[in-house]
Design a protein around this motif. Structure first.
Motif, short mmCIF file in Angstrom:
data_model
loop_
_atom_site.label_atom_id
_atom_site.label_comp_id
_atom_site.label_asym_id
_atom_site.label_seq_id
_atom_site.Cartn_x
_atom_site.Cartn_y
_atom_site.Cartn_z
N THR A 96 -10.90 144.68 25.27
CA THR A 96 -11.08 144.27 23.89
C THR A 96 -9.74 143.91 23.27
N ALA A 97 -9.78 143.02 22.30
CA ALA A 97 -8.57 142.59 21.59
C ALA A 97 -8.86 142.56 20.10
N ALA A 98 -7.92 143.10 19.32
CA ALA A 98 -8.02 143.09 17.87
C ALA A 98 -6.69 142.65 17.29
N VAL A 99 -6.58 142.63 15.96
CA VAL A 99 -5.36 142.14 15.31
C VAL A 99 -4.15 142.98 15.70
N ASN A 100 -4.27 144.30 15.58
CA ASN A 100 -3.16 145.19 15.88
C ASN A 100 -3.38 146.02 17.14
N ASP A 101 -4.34 145.61 17.94
CA ASP A 101 -4.66 146.34 19.17
C ASP A 101 -4.91 145.33 20.28
N PRO A 102 -3.83 144.81 20.90
CA PRO A 102 -3.99 143.73 21.86
C PRO A 102 -4.52 144.20 23.21
N PHE A 103 -5.09 143.26 23.95
CA PHE A 103 -5.42 143.47 25.36
C PHE A 103 -4.21 143.00 26.17
N ILE A 104 -3.74 143.84 27.08
CA ILE A 104 -2.51 143.56 27.83
C ILE A 104 -2.85 143.27 29.28
N TRP A 105 -2.33 142.16 29.79
CA TRP A 105 -2.58 141.75 31.17
C TRP A 105 -1.37 140.97 31.69
N ASN A 106 -0.81 141.44 32.80
CA ASN A 106 0.32 140.75 33.46
C ASN A 106 1.47 140.41 32.51
N GLY A 107 1.79 141.34 31.62
CA GLY A 107 2.88 141.11 30.67
C GLY A 107 2.52 140.24 29.49
N LEU A 108 1.26 139.82 29.38
CA LEU A 108 0.80 139.02 28.25
C LEU A 108 0.00 139.90 27.29
N TYR A 109 0.22 139.68 26.00
CA TYR A 109 -0.49 140.43 24.96
C TYR A 109 -1.48 139.48 24.29
N PHE A 110 -2.77 139.83 24.31
CA PHE A 110 -3.81 139.00 23.74
C PHE A 110 -4.28 139.65 22.43
N TYR A 111 -4.02 138.97 21.29
CA TYR A 111 -4.41 139.45 19.98
C TYR A 111 -5.56 138.60 19.44
N ASN A 112 -6.53 139.24 18.80
CA ASN A 112 -7.57 138.51 18.08
C ASN A 112 -7.08 138.31 16.65
N THR A 113 -6.74 137.08 16.29
CA THR A 113 -6.14 136.81 14.98
C THR A 113 -7.13 136.33 13.93
N GLN A 114 -8.26 135.80 14.37
CA GLN A 114 -9.25 135.35 13.39
C GLN A 114 -10.62 135.20 14.06
N VAL A 115 -11.66 135.22 13.22
CA VAL A 115 -13.03 134.91 13.65
C VAL A 115 -13.63 134.04 12.57
N ASP A 116 -14.29 132.96 12.99
CA ASP A 116 -14.87 132.03 12.02
C ASP A 116 -16.03 131.30 12.68
N VAL A 117 -16.66 130.41 11.93
CA VAL A 117 -17.72 129.56 12.48
C VAL A 117 -17.38 128.11 12.20
N ASP A 118 -17.82 127.21 13.07
CA ASP A 118 -17.55 125.79 12.84
C ASP A 118 -18.58 125.20 11.89
N LYS A 119 -18.61 123.88 11.75
CA LYS A 119 -19.47 123.22 10.78
C LYS A 119 -20.95 123.42 11.05
N VAL A 120 -21.31 123.66 12.32
CA VAL A 120 -22.72 123.85 12.66
C VAL A 120 -23.08 125.33 12.81
N GLY A 121 -22.13 126.22 12.45
CA GLY A 121 -22.42 127.64 12.46
C GLY A 121 -22.15 128.37 13.77
N THR A 122 -21.47 127.72 14.72
CA THR A 122 -21.17 128.36 15.99
C THR A 122 -19.92 129.22 15.85
N PRO A 123 -19.99 130.50 16.19
CA PRO A 123 -18.83 131.39 16.00
C PRO A 123 -17.76 131.17 17.06
N PHE A 124 -16.51 131.29 16.64
CA PHE A 124 -15.39 131.21 17.57
C PHE A 124 -14.33 132.23 17.18
#
Length: 312
Positions: free
Chosen positions: A240-268
């Motif tokens: 799992t990845a969150a804003v202040n709680d990254p997922f760590i893999w091979n020296g890379l830190y993965f942060y979730n910085t935003q969640v939104d939906v596009d014009k047709v309502g598809t979440p990203f």
């Protein structure tokens, strides 16, 4: 002036307190803009790195010249500062990249801001699920018995209400679908679940239906994504990845910085990928400096105690 004299004066100047003050002030002034912005460009700029390197060199020469007169705690503090400087300079070999990924899809490239272009990530990144957790939300739930309105209940998610011989709990309100999930109990035993969108897993003779009449705007409590990484034929790694709680893999830190939906309502989800090889050095340096500070305080207290004993 002879060459040896010139060398001695140069070394003396490089190890001087005056140069240390100048370098420290210049570094601090240059670091101020970076403190109020999200840009890392300043900290990897050659001018900033040269100033930091000069400060480290000054500290090394000062320590060597005065080695015998410097106490052990101060030597440890100097070591900690040097480790921190080394870690900051190592950050020049890191980078920050971002990518937006639709829920349930996979990408293998990210946009590196230092290079201003897309580059391969080195693995396939999948967003398996976007998760949202809200503080209890006030809702109004209508209870129908067939086509007849039976009752109306005002409560918060997590609370429950009575419907005949049953107890109904409003579990959670799902967004962006705006569907309320419910659990139904009879005599303290769960008999099934349903939601206001039409999903129903209840006994065939259950007489009630439920409708979400109204709700207040929710307040986000926590936001995170479930992700997975695969590379070549290696098994997938997930987390799992969150804003202040990254997922760590091979020296890379993965942060979730935003969640939104596009014009047709598809979440990203917006994912920030950070490579920071200097991070362990910086934390190690702070730990060493903390240890040195404790020893220095203890040494000063012992001195004060000795003076007090002698005066008595």
């Amino acid at each position: 002036m002879t060459q040896p004299d010139l060398l001695k004066r140069t070394v003396r100047f490089l190890a001087s307190t005056e140069l240390a003050v100048i370098l420290f002030l210049a570094t601090a002034l240059l670091a101020i803009p970076g403190t109020f912005t999200d840009s890392r460009a300043l900290y990897v700029h050659p001018v900033f790195l040269c100033l930091l390197g000069g400060l480290a060199l000054n500290l090394v020469l000062c320590t060597v010249r005065r080695f015998r007169s410097i106490s052990v705690p101060v030597l440890i503090l100097h070591l900690g500062v040097l480790v921190v400087c080394g870690g900051v300079m190592a950050r020049a070999f890191g980078y920050v990249a971002t990518v937006n990924i639709y829920e349930g899809t996979t990408v293998d490239t990210v946009y590196r801001w230092d290079l201003k272009r897309d580059v391969p990530l080195g693995a396939a990144l999948t967003i398996k699920r976007i998760n949202r957790e809200y503080y209890p939300i006030p809702v109004k739930v209508g209870v129908l018995r067939g086509t007849v309105k039976d009752s109306l209940h005002t409560l918060k998610t997590g609370d429950s209400f009575a419907a005949g011989p049953y107890r109904v709990t409003a579990d959670s309100l799902q967004f962006p679908a705006e569907v309320l999930k419910l659990s139904v109990f009879q005599d303290g035993r769960l008999i099934g679940t349903c939601d206001t969108g039409g999903l129903r897993a209840l006994p065939a003779n259950f007489p009630y239906d439920f409708k979400l009449v109204a709700f207040q705007n929710p307040v986000m409590k926590r936001l995170w994504v479930d992700l997975a990484l695969t590379r070549d034929s290696a098994p997938a790694v997930s987390g799992t990845a969150a804003v202040n709680d990254p997922f760590i893999w091979n020296g890379l830190y993965f942060y979730n910085t935003q969640v939104d939906v596009d014009k047709v309502g598809t979440p990203f989800a917006g994912i920030q990928v950070v490579r920071d090889p200097g991070r362990p050095c910086v934390f190690a340096g702070f730990a060493i400096m903390g240890f040195g500070s404790i020893l220095s305080c203890a040494r000063r207290l012992r001195k004060e105690q000795r003076k007090k004993t002698v005066s008595e």
